[in-house]
Scaffold this active site. Structure first.
Site, PDB file in Angstrom:
ATOM      1  N   HIS A  94       9.989  37.883 -60.655  1.00  0.00           N
ATOM      2  CA  HIS A  94      11.134  36.975 -60.591  1.00  0.00           C
ATOM      3  C   HIS A  94      11.354  36.543 -59.148  1.00  0.00           C
ATOM      4  O   HIS A  94      11.751  37.361 -58.307  1.00  0.00           O
ATOM      5  CB  HIS A  94      12.384  37.662 -61.145  1.00  0.00           C
ATOM      6  CG  HIS A  94      12.285  37.960 -62.609  1.00  0.00           C
ATOM      7  ND1 HIS A  94      12.748  39.114 -63.181  1.00  0.00           N
ATOM      8  CD2 HIS A  94      11.747  37.225 -63.618  1.00  0.00           C
ATOM      9  CE1 HIS A  94      12.512  39.071 -64.480  1.00  0.00           C
ATOM     10  NE2 HIS A  94      11.901  37.949 -64.772  1.00  0.00           N
ATOM     11  N   GLU A 136      14.381  37.504 -56.920  1.00  0.00           N
ATOM     12  CA  GLU A 136      14.618  38.915 -56.613  1.00  0.00           C
ATOM     13  C   GLU A 136      13.800  39.317 -55.390  1.00  0.00           C
ATOM     14  O   GLU A 136      12.869  40.121 -55.465  1.00  0.00           O
ATOM     15  CB  GLU A 136      14.285  39.773 -57.837  1.00  0.00           C
ATOM     16  CG  GLU A 136      15.225  39.472 -58.995  1.00  0.00           C
ATOM     17  CD  GLU A 136      14.727  39.965 -60.347  1.00  0.00           C
ATOM     18  OE1 GLU A 136      15.380  39.652 -61.359  1.00  0.00           O
ATOM     19  OE2 GLU A 136      13.696  40.646 -60.397  1.00  0.00           O
ATOM     20  N   HIS A 176      11.867  45.128 -59.363  1.00  0.00           N
ATOM     21  CA  HIS A 176      12.771  44.000 -59.631  1.00  0.00           C
ATOM     22  C   HIS A 176      14.021  44.107 -58.766  1.00  0.00           C
ATOM     23  O   HIS A 176      14.241  45.109 -58.098  1.00  0.00           O
ATOM     24  CB  HIS A 176      13.208  44.011 -61.105  1.00  0.00           C
ATOM     25  CG  HIS A 176      12.186  43.482 -62.048  1.00  0.00           C
ATOM     26  ND1 HIS A 176      12.301  42.262 -62.661  1.00  0.00           N
ATOM     27  CD2 HIS A 176      11.010  44.006 -62.469  1.00  0.00           C
ATOM     28  CE1 HIS A 176      11.250  42.069 -63.433  1.00  0.00           C
ATOM     29  NE2 HIS A 176      10.445  43.111 -63.337  1.00  0.00           N
ATOM     30  N   GLU A 222      14.855  48.659 -60.546  1.00  0.00           N
ATOM     31  CA  GLU A 222      15.799  47.600 -60.205  1.00  0.00           C
ATOM     32  C   GLU A 222      16.538  47.968 -58.922  1.00  0.00           C
ATOM     33  O   GLU A 222      17.138  49.032 -58.838  1.00  0.00           O
ATOM     34  CB  GLU A 222      16.839  47.433 -61.320  1.00  0.00           C
ATOM     35  CG  GLU A 222      16.256  47.120 -62.697  1.00  0.00           C
ATOM     36  CD  GLU A 222      16.098  45.623 -62.936  1.00  0.00           C
ATOM     37  OE1 GLU A 222      16.412  44.839 -62.016  1.00  0.00           O
ATOM     38  OE2 GLU A 222      15.664  45.256 -64.038  1.00  0.00           O
TER      39      GLU A 222
HETATM   40 ZN   LIG Z   1      13.789  40.817 -62.516  1.00  0.00          ZN
END
Ligand SMILES: [Zn+2]
Length: 1121
Positions: free
Chosen positions: A820, A823, A917, A1002
């Site tokens: 992504h 990010e 992420h 994350e």
């Molecule tokens: Zn992500």
């Protein structure tokens, strides 16, 4: 009430009524109890009450006696209710008192003339009993009591003594929606307008309930009561100077609020100048904190009625076009391409009379969160067959052979010192040929690995230095002809002016090339080299064919040493911002509405009066800037390419600022319902002046930051088919420090694809004879950029068979990041991991000896380069393509999965897989893993499945991290498999490849609320540290799985007995983790509901259960029988 005092009654009672009947005797006893007011006698009084009720119900004589003129029977009952609060009311209700009282009301009404005193008493009792009886509304309707009260009101408009209890009862009636409609038909709305009149003290709160019925709201609009209500409100506002009747003022606003729930009401409100009236009354209230409920309700009404504006863009599709090799058959991209070219996708063509939809949306601002919550729970995978491993590989073995060349470490014999590299094109079958070595002009990491790269000294001629106005800073730009003759497609048209400008300067400024002062940061940033960066940029292919380089990427970023705290929320900021927005409508002449930057346009006039914006560089994102006021700008973000949404990532340049003035910036096309910007997160700013003076760094900046729903409408195309949606505004205020500065703003610390390539080159310099490092090109992206693949492990200690054997049997750890683009924190964590893996420390060496690391550090280079937030050039979220990646549309996913499938086919399934992420709605760093058991526990479905055996080791790595890494929070981890995530890397690698320890890691974009960094915003230092700690955690994992091997290792000093203890036990099951774990924001609640109101003196009569509301009388009768 009627001023009844138990003691006073005692005497009056005895004087008037001789106690010769049963009921009168009972009443006497009750009264005596009242007089004593002994709470412990509750049982006795309950007994007596029930006897009295029984007598009234069964004997006509009793009814007459108790209601006879001069009898104070009712008064006694009333007094009895007064004693001990609501408890006796409860008794009365439970003994069927409501129905009896209503019957009494009917009987009394039939007498002529009806006894006023009795009516007064009955209504007074009913007003008390009603709210306690959940079926009161229905009972009243069935008994025909509604009309009695209404006609009583009509006949007694001037009788204030009677009016009050009648209104109170009416209010209880109308809490039932069927009653509200029926009352409306009987002229209650008109009646109430006669009663409320200007500044008086009567109870207006009933209006609020009556208008909750849409039909009644419409009736009020038809009769043009909106101006009346506004006038009444203004009158109260002017006269109630000491704020003694805030509840009445609030009730009037409540009426307006309900009426404006329908479209006609909003129209009437605007026509009656409601915006200006509520705006001016509210601003006059601002200084008095106790009037906040009035301001909040006013603000809610104004926001609801604020005419929806069109987002000032020609289309919500991305400004940049990229033609896909083929269009997927279905999904959002197919929809986008199917859309006729002339359709307006910015606003819906008509939202005619769609009251219901618009109403529900308007009335329940926070419901979206609730909906999310529900879908989240629905999202848990309950189909056990979808949780079990999927054994059969989707690609045939012979297909996977092509990946063999990426694993030379498995066949290396180390007889020859020089590593031979993978001859990719030769190995590949021609028919497939998806792996392409990048074209000559892009320096290939592959060739670097071979040490073939001859020094490519930075060609200074390639840097064009242009004067950006008098005294301005020079701009770094690549000269046009160094772009390898990229032809100028129509997309570049918008850049034409810029290019011409640069050409001008390059012709006469070459002598000033040495002027550019580059901060000397080599010591602080060993992996950064501005010259190398420029070199890397030349090989980076962007869709808009960028020719400029942003200063922060060129100079680099040295993390500041000071702490950056999570901001404390200042009360009233959001309100102030919203009022400023409303002022745009109240004082339209103050609004400049001057477009100062627009990617859709070719040229803009620069009169030196406004800020200058720019976003035309790698990872840049800003579509348009509109100057609204002298120091206020509306900013619009660009959609991801081949998409019409995902506006979150921004990165742009600002210059031409005035020192000392506060500028307000509003990003007006945000889409998420909430944001960490409401919970203390700041934007990032980079000042070139500071950089030159020795501090090249991104700093958390901005005050008065908040995030709220705005008045720009979002078309149903943009909102995934939902109508009546709005965008959100993220607003922040900045005061610039330096003259002639160029500043950059970003959503998070930028990390471009060119930065990655630079870092990878610099990593080569860290290589020692002990380190085995290979850099390959996995494949080429849609945009023609190479996707790097790294292999890091330790060289065998010798070429003895034992050592070679140990080398070849090391388990694999497979890491990926940055699927992504928005990010960017994921890249910083990856940077930390890579640097640790290349470091000379004994721990790093031990780690290299333990595993072979396969790393794809950037799964989505095109998205990163082109300033996307979520997608690749295919317009799709690549982390939803893992089940069936397309080699043409999702090459990086297709081939990364191919590598894993290859490993699986040769029985070398990785021990750990982790995809890095960033998380925009939660704090701390945490992991998502996969567990069948924990998924099924969440749903309580298939309890039998809990017997299945599952290796609990998936919890070990997160557990180690929570003990090791201060930013990491075990409490935020989840091991539940969601349906919506079935095609993510984590779930597919777990299920299809069979990696038990398959994770998403994350990292917060905001900061931490636990551990050592509690209360601080996250910075690149902490993110890089996280990446290093991930490595140390892997080393501990190794020691836990083979403790003997490490028994004598002297360089591990830390104790970890508790770790070994906990490794095999699940101490607590996963609590299902929502997307967002912040409490709903207080100020937001203010604006959307009345929960922050002062408590109502009366119990809320709205307890009528909804399922009975809609029933007709006959249906109810049926149900009761
Ligand atoms: Zn992500």
């Amino acid at each position: 009430l009627s001023g009844t005092k138990p003691g006073a009654n005692l005497t009056s009672w005895k004087k008037i009524v001789p106690s010769n009947s049963r009921v009168l005797m009972l009443l006497g006893q009750l009264e005596k109890l009242n007089g004593e007011a002994v709470l412990s006698d509750a049982e006795v009084s309950r007994h007596i009450t029930s006897k009295i009720l029984h007598l009234i119900q069964t004997q006509e004589k009793t009814r007459k006696e108790i209601t006879a003129k001069g009898s104070s029977g009712m008064e006694v009952i009333l007094a009895s209710l007064e004693v001990s609060g609501g408890r006796r009311v409860g008794v009365l209700v439970s003994k069927g008192g409501t129905a009896i009282l209503l019957q009494l009301l009917i009987t009394t009404s039939k007498e002529w003339p009806p006894s006023e005193e009795l009516m007064l008493q009955l209504h007074t009792i009913l007003a008390k009993v009603g709210p306690k009886d959940r079926k009161f509304g229905i009972k009243a309707r069935i008994n025909g009591a509604l009309n009695i009260t209404v006609s009583l009101l009509k006949q007694n408009l001037q009788n204030h003594k009677l009016l009050l209890p009648c209104l109170q009862v009416l209010r209880v009636y109308s809490a039932n929606s069927v009653n509200a409609v029926s009352l409306g038909k009987n002229g209650v709305v008109e009646l109430l307008f006669k009663i409320i009149g200007p500044y008086s003290k009567k109870n207006t709160s009933i209006l609020k309930y009556v208008f909750q019925s849409t039909a009644n709201a419409r009736r009020a609009v038809d009769r043009t009561y909106v101006p009346t209500l506004l006038a009444v409100y203004q009158d109260w506002h002017r006269n109630d100077t000491r704020h003694r009747h805030v509840h009445i003022r609030k009730a009037i606003l409540g009426c307006i609020r309900n009426i404006t729930n329908i479209k006609l009401g909003r129209k009437a409100f605007l026509e009656a100048d409601g915006m200006r009236i509520l705006y001016s009354t509210s601003t006059e209230c601002l200084s008095v904190r106790t009037l906040d409920p009035l301001i909040n309700t006013s603000s809610l009404i104004m926001r609801k009625c604020f005419p929806k504006n069109r987002l000032p863009v020609p289309t919500i599709r991305s400004v940049f076009h990229y033609q896909l090799p083929h269009i997927p058959a279905e999904g959002p991209v197919a929809q986008l391409y199917r859309q006729p070219p002339d359709v307006d996708d910015v606003v819906d063509e008509s939202d005619d009379n769609d009251d219901t939809e618009a109403d529900t949306e308007n009335d329940t601002e926070n419901e979206e969160d609730e909906k999310n919550h529900k879908t989240q729970n629905d999202d848990i995978e309950t189909d056990i067959s979808k949780l079990r491993p999927k054994e059969n590989l989707t690609r045939p073995l012979e297909d996977l052979k092509m990946y063999e060349c990426f694993f030379p470490e498995l066949s290396e014999n180390f007889q020859v010192k020089v590593l031979t590299s993978c001859q990719t094109p030769a190995v590949l079958p021609k028919s497939l040929a998806p792996i392409v070595v990048p074209t000559a002009h892009a320096p290939s990491p592959l060739s670097l690995a071979q040490g073939e790269l001859t020094d490519l000294p930075l060609d200074l001629d390639s840097i064009c230095i242009s004067k950006d106005g008098p005294g301005g800073l020079e701009r770094v730009a690549l000269e046009e002809d160094t772009l390898n003759g990229q032809s100028q497609s129509p997309v570049v048209g918008s850049l034409q002016g810029e290019l011409e400008h640069d050409d001008d300067c390059s012709s006469h400024s070459s002598g000033e090339l040495g002027v550019l002062e580059v901060p000397d940061t080599a010591a602080l940033l060993p992996l950064h080299d501005p010259e190398l960066y420029i070199d890397m940029v030349k090989g980076t292919k962007s869709v808009p064919q960028y020719t400029e380089v942003a200063y922060p990427d060129y100079f680099g970023h040295v993390a500041p040493t000071f702490r950056e705290h999570i901001l404390e929320r200042v009360y009233g900021v959001q309100r102030a911002k919203i009022f400023q927005d409303i002022e745009r409508m109240i004082h339209p002449n103050d609004i400049l509405d001057k477009v100062v930057y627009d990617l859709d346009l070719k040229r803009l006039i620069d009169d030196g009066e406004s800020l200058k914006f720019n976003s035309q560089f790698e990872s840049g994102n800003l579509r348009k800037a509109v100057q609204v006021r002298k120091f206020e700008y509306d900013l619009i973000l660009n959609s991801d390419i081949n998409s019409n949404h995902y506006h979150q990532w921004f990165y742009f340049e600002v210059s031409g600022m005035r020192v000392g003035s506060s500028y307000r910036f509003n990003i007006i096309n945000c889409e998420k319902v909430n944001s960490q910007f409401n919970y203390g997160m700041q934007v990032l700013m980079y000042s070139v002046q500071e950089a030159i003076s020795g501090h090249p760094r991104w700093v958390r900046t901005g005050t008065e930051i908040c995030y709220y729903k705005n008045h720009f409408s979002r078309s149903s195309i943009a909102a995934g088919g939902q109508k009546g949606k709005s965008y959100y505004t993220m607003t922040f205020t900045v005061t610039f420090q330096y003259r002639d500065d160029v500043c950059y703003f970003a959503y998070h610390y930028p990390y471009t694809y060119s930065t990655l390539k630079m870092h990878l080159q610099k990593l080569e310099a860290l290589r020692t004879p002990q380190i085995y490092l290979r850099q390959d090109v996995l494949c080429e992206t849609l945009g023609g950029n190479s996707c790097p693949l790294l292999t890091i492990t330790a060289m065998p200690q010798s070429s003895s068979n034992d050592q070679i054997c140990q080398f070849k049997n090391r388990p694999y750890v497979f890491l990926t990041a940055r699927v992504h683009p928005g990010e960017t924190n994921a890249s910083w964590v990856m940077k930390g991991t890579l640097e640790f893996l290349m470091s000379p420390s004994p721990m790093a060496q031990s780690l290299r000896e333990s595993y072979v690391f396969k790393i794809v550090p950037m799964l989505n280079p095109d998205g990163v380069i082109n300033g996307n937030h979520r997608c690749s050039l295919s317009g799709e979220d690549l982390n939803r393509q893992w089940q069936r990646p397309s080699p043409d549309l999702h090459p990086t996913i297709f081939h990364t999965k191919g590598l894993l499938q290859y490993l699986s086919s040769i029985q070398r399934v990785p021990l750990v897989y982790c995809d890095y992420h960033g998380h925009s709605r939660k704090k701390n760093v945490f992991m998502y893993g996969c567990s069948i058991k924990e998924t099924l526990w969440q749903t309580n479905v298939n309890a039998a499945a809990c017997d299945l055996q599952e290796d609990l080791s998936y919890r070990t790595l997160p557990k180690i991290l929570s003990q090791l890494a201060p930013a990491f929070s075990m409490a935020s981890c989840s091991f539940v498999v969601e349906k919506s995530k079935e095609s993510t890397a984590r779930v597919v690698v777990w299920r299809e490849i069979g990696v038990q320890k398959s994770y998403t890691m994350e990292s917060t974009l905001c900061g931490c609320d636990q551990g050592k960094y509690k209360g601080l915003q996250i910075g690149t230092r902490e993110l890089e540290e996280m990446g290093a700690q991930f490595c140390i955690a892997l080393l501990r994992l190794k020691r836990l799985s083979s403790p003997l091997e490490f028994r004598n290792s002297s360089h591990f000093l830390d104790v970890e007995n508790d770790l070994i203890e906990s490794r095999c036990k699940v101490t607590s099951s996963t609590t299902y983790v929502l997307d967002e774990d912040e409490p709903s924001f207080m100020e937001e609640v203010d604006y959307s509901a009345e929960s922050n109101d002062e408590p109502e003196p009366d119990p809320d009569p709205q307890e009528t259960p909804a399922d009975e509301d809609g029933l007709s009388d006959s249906e109810l009768a049926l149900r009761r029988s």
